[in-house]
Design a protein around this motif. Structure first.
Motif, PDB file in Angstrom:
ATOM      1  N   ALA A   1      53.778  38.311  44.493  1.00 15.55           N
ATOM      2  CA  ALA A   1      54.404  38.682  45.760  1.00 15.55           C
ATOM      3  C   ALA A   1      53.736  39.966  46.487  1.00 15.55           C
ATOM      4  N   PRO A   2      53.723  39.957  47.834  1.00 12.13           N
ATOM      5  CA  PRO A   2      53.187  40.946  48.510  1.00 12.13           C
ATOM      6  C   PRO A   2      53.728  42.366  48.165  1.00 12.13           C
ATOM      7  N   PRO A   3      52.990  43.361  48.134  1.00 11.74           N
ATOM      8  CA  PRO A   3      51.568  43.505  48.751  1.00 11.74           C
ATOM      9  C   PRO A   3      50.750  42.991  47.491  1.00 11.74           C
ATOM     10  N   ASN A   4      49.876  41.932  48.078  1.00 11.76           N
ATOM     11  CA  ASN A   4      48.839  41.430  47.220  1.00 11.76           C
ATOM     12  C   ASN A   4      47.494  41.195  47.752  1.00 11.76           C
ATOM     13  N   TYR A   5      47.272  41.797  48.846  1.00  5.39           N
ATOM     14  CA  TYR A   5      46.033  41.746  49.466  1.00  5.39           C
ATOM     15  C   TYR A   5      44.850  42.808  49.214  1.00  5.39           C
ATOM     16  N   PHE A   6      43.788  42.378  49.173  1.00  3.45           N
ATOM     17  CA  PHE A   6      42.448  43.226  48.783  1.00  3.45           C
ATOM     18  C   PHE A   6      42.911  43.960  47.443  1.00  3.45           C
ATOM     19  N   LEU A   7      43.459  43.376  46.438  1.00  2.00           N
ATOM     20  CA  LEU A   7      43.497  43.975  45.229  1.00  2.00           C
ATOM     21  C   LEU A   7      42.042  43.716  44.377  1.00  2.00           C
ATOM     22  N   SER A   8      41.764  45.126  43.871  1.00  4.25           N
ATOM     23  CA  SER A   8      40.515  45.071  43.161  1.00  4.25           C
ATOM     24  C   SER A   8      40.785  44.321  41.870  1.00  4.25           C
ATOM     25  N   PRO A   9      39.575  43.993  41.263  1.00  2.37           N
ATOM     26  CA  PRO A   9      39.900  43.292  39.685  1.00  2.37           C
ATOM     27  C   PRO A   9      40.673  43.654  39.018  1.00  2.37           C
ATOM     28  N   ARG A  10      41.677  42.847  38.342  1.00  5.21           N
ATOM     29  CA  ARG A  10      42.567  43.426  37.422  1.00  5.21           C
ATOM     30  C   ARG A  10      43.051  42.134  36.656  1.00  5.21           C
ATOM     31  N   ALA A  11      44.020  42.535  35.667  1.00  6.74           N
ATOM     32  CA  ALA A  11      44.528  41.366  34.887  1.00  6.74           C
ATOM     33  C   ALA A  11      44.904  40.113  35.558  1.00  6.74           C
ATOM     34  N   ASN A  12      45.655  40.051  36.238  1.00  5.54           N
ATOM     35  CA  ASN A  12      46.240  38.931  37.161  1.00  5.54           C
ATOM     36  C   ASN A  12      45.345  38.512  38.107  1.00  5.54           C
ATOM     37  N   ALA A  13      44.372  39.055  38.423  1.00  2.47           N
ATOM     38  CA  ALA A  13      43.181  38.512  39.184  1.00  2.47           C
ATOM     39  C   ALA A  13      41.909  39.077  39.019  1.00  2.47           C
ATOM     40  N   TRP A  14      41.061  38.125  37.993  1.00  6.06           N
ATOM     41  CA  TRP A  14      40.281  38.880  37.317  1.00  6.06           C
ATOM     42  C   TRP A  14      38.852  39.241  38.488  1.00  6.06           C
ATOM     43  N   LEU A  15      38.677  38.827  39.621  1.00  3.85           N
ATOM     44  CA  LEU A  15      37.829  39.148  40.471  1.00  3.85           C
ATOM     45  C   LEU A  15      38.301  39.673  41.799  1.00  3.85           C
ATOM     46  N   GLY A  16      39.658  39.969  41.795  1.00  7.67           N
ATOM     47  CA  GLY A  16      40.214  40.709  42.866  1.00  7.67           C
ATOM     48  C   GLY A  16      41.013  39.610  44.012  1.00  7.67           C
ATOM     49  N   THR A  17      41.524  39.878  44.758  1.00  8.32           N
ATOM     50  CA  THR A  17      42.177  39.132  45.778  1.00  8.32           C
ATOM     51  C   THR A  17      41.467  39.384  47.196  1.00  8.32           C
ATOM     52  N   ASP A  18      41.833  38.301  47.899  1.00  4.82           N
ATOM     53  CA  ASP A  18      41.308  38.434  49.429  1.00  4.82           C
ATOM     54  C   ASP A  18      42.017  38.952  50.252  1.00  4.82           C
ATOM     55  N   ASP A  19      42.024  38.649  51.541  1.00  4.20           N
ATOM     56  CA  ASP A  19      42.880  39.356  52.481  1.00  4.20           C
ATOM     57  C   ASP A  19      44.276  38.972  52.601  1.00  4.20           C
ATOM     58  N   ILE A  20      44.461  37.521  52.031  1.00  2.95           N
ATOM     59  CA  ILE A  20      45.863  37.308  52.102  1.00  2.95           C
ATOM     60  C   ILE A  20      46.366  36.941  50.498  1.00  2.95           C
ATOM     61  N   GLY A  21      45.734  37.743  49.780  1.00  3.96           N
ATOM     62  CA  GLY A  21      45.933  37.846  48.286  1.00  3.96           C
ATOM     63  C   GLY A  21      45.899  36.618  47.426  1.00  3.96           C
ATOM     64  N   ARG A  22      44.675  35.868  47.764  1.00  2.00           N
ATOM     65  CA  ARG A  22      44.574  34.363  47.151  1.00  2.00           C
ATOM     66  C   ARG A  22      43.393  35.247  45.872  1.00  2.00           C
ATOM     67  N   ASP A  23      43.330  34.637  44.729  1.00  2.00           N
ATOM     68  CA  ASP A  23      42.727  34.864  43.645  1.00  2.00           C
ATOM     69  C   ASP A  23      41.341  34.607  44.061  1.00  2.00           C
ATOM     70  N   LEU A  24      40.300  35.368  43.887  1.00  4.48           N
ATOM     71  CA  LEU A  24      38.858  35.143  44.062  1.00  4.48           C
ATOM     72  C   LEU A  24      38.250  34.218  43.235  1.00  4.48           C
ATOM     73  N   TYR A  25      38.625  34.561  41.853  1.00  8.65           N
ATOM     74  CA  TYR A  25      37.993  33.758  40.799  1.00  8.65           C
ATOM     75  C   TYR A  25      38.317  32.358  41.076  1.00  8.65           C
ATOM     76  N   SER A  26      39.615  31.815  41.104  1.00  8.71           N
ATOM     77  CA  SER A  26      40.096  30.494  41.377  1.00  8.71           C
ATOM     78  C   SER A  26      39.295  29.802  42.624  1.00  8.71           C
ATOM     79  N   ARG A  27      39.267  30.564  43.622  1.00  7.67           N
ATOM     80  CA  ARG A  27      38.717  30.045  44.882  1.00  7.67           C
ATOM     81  C   ARG A  27      37.010  30.216  44.940  1.00  7.67           C
ATOM     82  N   LEU A  28      36.565  30.727  44.015  1.00  7.62           N
ATOM     83  CA  LEU A  28      35.047  30.555  43.608  1.00  7.62           C
ATOM     84  C   LEU A  28      34.793  29.409  43.065  1.00  7.62           C
TER      85      LEU A  28
END
Lengths: 324, 307
Positions: free
Chosen positions: B57-84
C-alpha cells in the motif's frame, strides 16, 4: 578515373531526385502535413491553409506536388516551419554545425582508438590482449548508445556531484543556460559525454574491422616476400602491412556514415544537444513537413556523397581495382 | 590387417559443434539465454507481482531494492523485477518472430535474385543498398508512420502501437540484409559442379534452390538469424525509448519501455530504475551476439582458428 567520377556525379542527380521523391511520398503519407498544420494552427483561415499547401507543394497529386516542392526548394524559396513559423535554413544550419562538430570529434576519437586497438590485437592473434580487445569490442557493440548515455548521465550528473561536490561534465546542451558568446572550454566540457557515447560504438566496430583486415594482410604472400627480402620487421609492418590493411577500412568508414548519423540522433536527443538529431526528432514528433524535407535532402545527399567517396577511395588506394 | 593410423572420423556437424563449444562466450551466452527463456516462460511462477500490481500500500513509489521488491519499485509502486520479466518476454517475442519472418523473406528473395539475376536482381539490390545506407532510426520512424497511416494494411499490421505492428515493421526491413547475404551465397554456389550436375539431370530451378542452394547456405543463414534477433530487440528498445514502440495493453511493458523510463529516473538518482533494465538489455544483446559469432566460426569450414 576522372571520367568515372564525373559519370557517377551525373548519375547521382537523378538518384537524389528519385530518393527525395520517395521520402516526399513517405512523409506525406506518414505525417500528413496538412493535418498537422491544422492541428497546430486550429484557427487558420482557408486562405492560409491554401497558401501553406501551395508553398509546401502539398498538391493532392504526389508527382505534381513533388515538382512544386522541388522548384521551391531549388530556388531557395523555403516555406517556414509549421510550429513557431520559423525560418528553416538558419535552424538547419545551426543544427548541422553542431552535429558536424560532435560527429567529427566522435569519429576522430573513435576511429583512432579503434584502429589502434585493432592493430594491437592483431599483432598477437589469440593472445590475452587479443581476447581482451575482442571481448571489449563485443560488449561495445552490444551496448546501444542510449544505454551508455543513461549510465553516463546517472554517474556524472548525479553521483559525481554527490561524491565530489562539483560537476565534472555537464549532461545537457552546448552551453550552460544563460551563457552567451563563444567559450571553447565550456563547449568541450559539454561535448565530452556525447562524444564518448558515439565514440564507443565507433571504437568497437573499427577495432574489429582493423583486426580482421590486418590479420588477412599479415597472412598474405607479399608479406612473406617482403620479409624474405630482408626488410626490417618494422618496415614490413608499417609499409606493407598497415597500408594494405587500411584499404578496406577506409571504404567501410565512408559507407558507415549512416550508422554514425544514427548514433548521433539518439545521443543528441538524450544530451539535449542541439544538432541534426534533435532537430529531426522534434520535427518528426510534430509532423513538421517544412522542417523535415530539407533535413532529409541533406541526409540523402551525404549518404550518396559518402558512397561515391567509398568507391573512389577504394580504387585510388588499391592498385588492383580498375574503375570503368 | 594393416596398422594404419586410425583417424577418428568426424562428421562436419560434429566438427561444427566442437568449434561452437570452444567459443567460451557463446557457451555462456547459451546458458544465460536458456535461463532467461525458462524464467520468462514460467512467468506465472517466477514473477512476484502482476504487471500492474503495487508491491504494498502507498507510499510505495521509488522504493530502493529491498526484501519485498528485489530490484526496487517504479514511480507508481510496481515491482521492477516482475516488470523486467514481463518486459523481456515481449522483447524476446518481438526478436524471435521478426527475425524468423525476415530471414524467411530474405532467403526467398535473396535466392531468387541470385539465381535469376537480371532486372529483378538489379532492382532488389538497389532497394537494399538504398535502405541499408540510410540512418536506420530515420528509416524506421518514417516507415512506421507511413505503414500506420495506410488504412488498408491495417488487417495485416494491426494497430500502430501493437506488438504485431512492430514485428511486421521489422520484418519489412529485416529481409534486406539477409537477402544480400543469401544472394552472395547463391551467386558463389551456382557455378559449382554439383549444381550443374543437378541441372543436367533435369532438376527444376525451384528444386535446386530448395534442395541444394539453401541447405548449402545454412551456416550464413543461421548467423543472419541470430543477428536479426539482436537487431530486432535493440530496434524495439530504440523505438520504445523515444516513445514510438509498442504499447500492448494498459501497463504492459517491454525492455525498451523500461529503459525509456530510466531516462526520467536518472536526474533524481533512482539508480535501480536505470541500471537493471539497461543491464538486462546489454546481457541479452551480448549473449546473442556471442552465439552468432560462434555460429559463424563454427559453420564456416574455411575459417581457420587464427590462434
Amino acid at each position: 578515373m576522372l571520367k568515372y567520377v564525373v559519370r557517377r556525379l551525373a548519375w547521382s542527380i537523378p538518384t537524389l531526385c528519385f530518393v527525395t521523391f520517395l521520402v516526399y511520398v513517405a512523409l506525406r503519407i506518414g505525417t500528413n502535413p496538412v493535418e498537422s498544420y491544422k492541428r497546430i494552427n486550429p484557427r487558420a483561415s482557408p486562405e492560409k491553409i491554401a497558401q501553406y499547401i501551395d508553398v509546401n507543394g502539398l498538391d493532392p497529386n504526389y508527382v505534381r506536388g513533388y515538382f512544386r516542392w522541388l522548384v521551391n526548394f531549388i530556388t531557395l524559396d523555403w516555406p517556414r516551419s509549421i510550429k513557431g513559423s520559423r525560418e528553416v535554413a538558419p535552424a538547419l544550419k545551426d543544427a548541422l554545425a553542431n552535429t558536424l562538430r560532435l560527429g567529427t570529434a566522435a569519429s576522430v576519437v573513435g576511429i583512432t582508438v579503434g584502429l589502434l586497438l585493432g592493430i594491437f590485437a592483431a599483432l598477437r592473434p589469440g593472445g590475452r590482449r587479443d581476447v581482451a580487445v575482442n571481448t571489449a569490442a563485443f560488449v561495445g557493440i552490444s551496448i546501444p548508445p542510449y544505454v551508455s548515455a543513461i549510465l553516463f548521465q546517472l554517474f556524472f550528473a548525479v553521483y559525481w556531484s554527490r561524491w565530489f561536490g562539483s560537476t565534472l561534465f555537464p549532461t545537457s546542451g552546448v552551453y550552460p543556460p544563460g551563457q552567451t558568446g563563444f567559450n571553447l572550454g565550456l563547449m568541450i566540457r559539454h561535448m565530452v559525454l556525447p562524444t564518448m557515447v558515439v565514440a564507443i560504438q565507433i571504437i568497437a566496430v573499427y577495432a574489429r574491422y582493423m583486426r580482421s583486415s590486418l590479420l588477412d594482410v599479415l597472412s598474405s604472400e607479399y608479406m612473406r616476400t617482403a620479409r624474405s627480402k630482408g626488410i626490417s620487421e618494422r618496415r614490413v609492418l608499417f609499409k606493407h602491412g598497415l597500408r594494405n590493411a587500411l584499404i578496406p577500412v577506409v571504404t567501410i568508414a565512408a559507407l558507415d556514415v549512416g550508422s554514425i548519423v544514427g548514433g548521433l540522433i539518439i545521443t543528441e536527443n538524450i544530451f539535449s544537444y542541439p544538432g541534426m538529431g534533435k532537430y529531426f526528432l522534434s520535427a518528426f514528433g510534430e509532423g513538421d513537413f517544412p522542417l523535415l524535407m530539407p533535413w532529409m535532402v541533406l541526409i540523402v545527399f551525404s549518404v550518396l556523397l559518402f558512397n561515391l567517396l567509398a568507391d573512389v577511395s577504394y580504387a585510388w588506394l588499391d592498385p588492383r581495382i580498375r574503375l570503368e | 590387417m594393416n596398422d594404419d593410423v586410425v583417424v577418428p572420423a568426424k562428421s562436419p556437424r560434429r566438427m561444427a559443434y566442437e568449434r561452437f563449444v570452444s567459443h567460451r562466450g557463446a557457451v555462456v551466452g547459451v546458458f544465460v539465454l536458456t535461463i532467461l527463456v525458462v524464467f520468462v516462460a514460467l512467468s506465472p511462477f517466477t514473477a512476484r507481482y502482476g504487471v500492474n500490481e503495487a508491491v504494498q500500500a502507498p507510499p510505495n513509489y521509488f522504493l530502493s531494492p529491498r526484501a519485498n521488491a528485489w530490484l526496487g519499485t517504479d514511480d507508481i509502486g510496481r515491482d521492477l523485477y516482475s516488470r523486467l520479466i514481463y518486459g523481456v518476454r515481449v522483447s524476446l517475442v518481438i526478436g524471435f518472430f521478426s527475425a524468423v519472418i525476415s530471414v524467411f523473406l530474405g532467403c526467398l528473395i535473396g535466392a531468387v535474385a541470385g539465381f535469376r539475376g537480371g532486372m529483378f536482381d538489379d532492382i532488389i539490390m538497389r532497394i537494399t543498398d538504398l535502405f541499408l545506407a540510410f540512418p536506420f532510426l530515420v528509416t524506421l520512424l518514417v516507415m512506421r508512420n507511413m505503414l500506420g497511416a495506410i488504412t488498408w494494411l491495417r488487417p495485416i499490421t494491426g494497430d500502430l502501437s501493437s506488438v504485431r505492428f512492430i514485428i511486421v515493421l521489422f520484418a519489412i526491413f529485416g529481409w534486406m540484409s539477409v537477402a544480400r547475404i543469401v544472394r552472395g551465397q547463391v551467386l558463389a554456389l551456382k557455378e559449382r559442379e554439383f549444381i550443374e550436375a543437378a541441372r543436367a539431370v533435369g532438376a527444376s530451378r525451384w528444386y535446386i534452390v530448395r534442395r541444394h542452394l539453401l541447405p548449402n547456405s545454412i551456416g550464413p543463414i543461421m548467423v543472419a538469424l541470430t543477428f536479426s534477433v539482436v537487431g530486432a530487440i535493440l530496434s524495439e528498445s530504440t523505438l520504445a525509448f523515444f516513445g514510438y514502440g509498442p504499447q500492448a495493453g494498459a501497463g504492459a511493458t517491454s525492455l525498451g519501455i523500461l529503459v525509456g523510463q530510466a531516462k526520467g529516473a536518472v536526474n533524481t538518482g533512482f539508480w535501480w530504475l536505470a541500471v537493471f533494465p539497461c543491464l538486462a538489455l546489454v546481457i541479452i544483446a551480448l549473449s546473442i551476439n556471442f552465439i552468432g559469432d560462434a555460429l559463424r566460426d563454427a559453420t564456416d569450414p574455411r575459417m581457420v582458428k587464427d590462434a
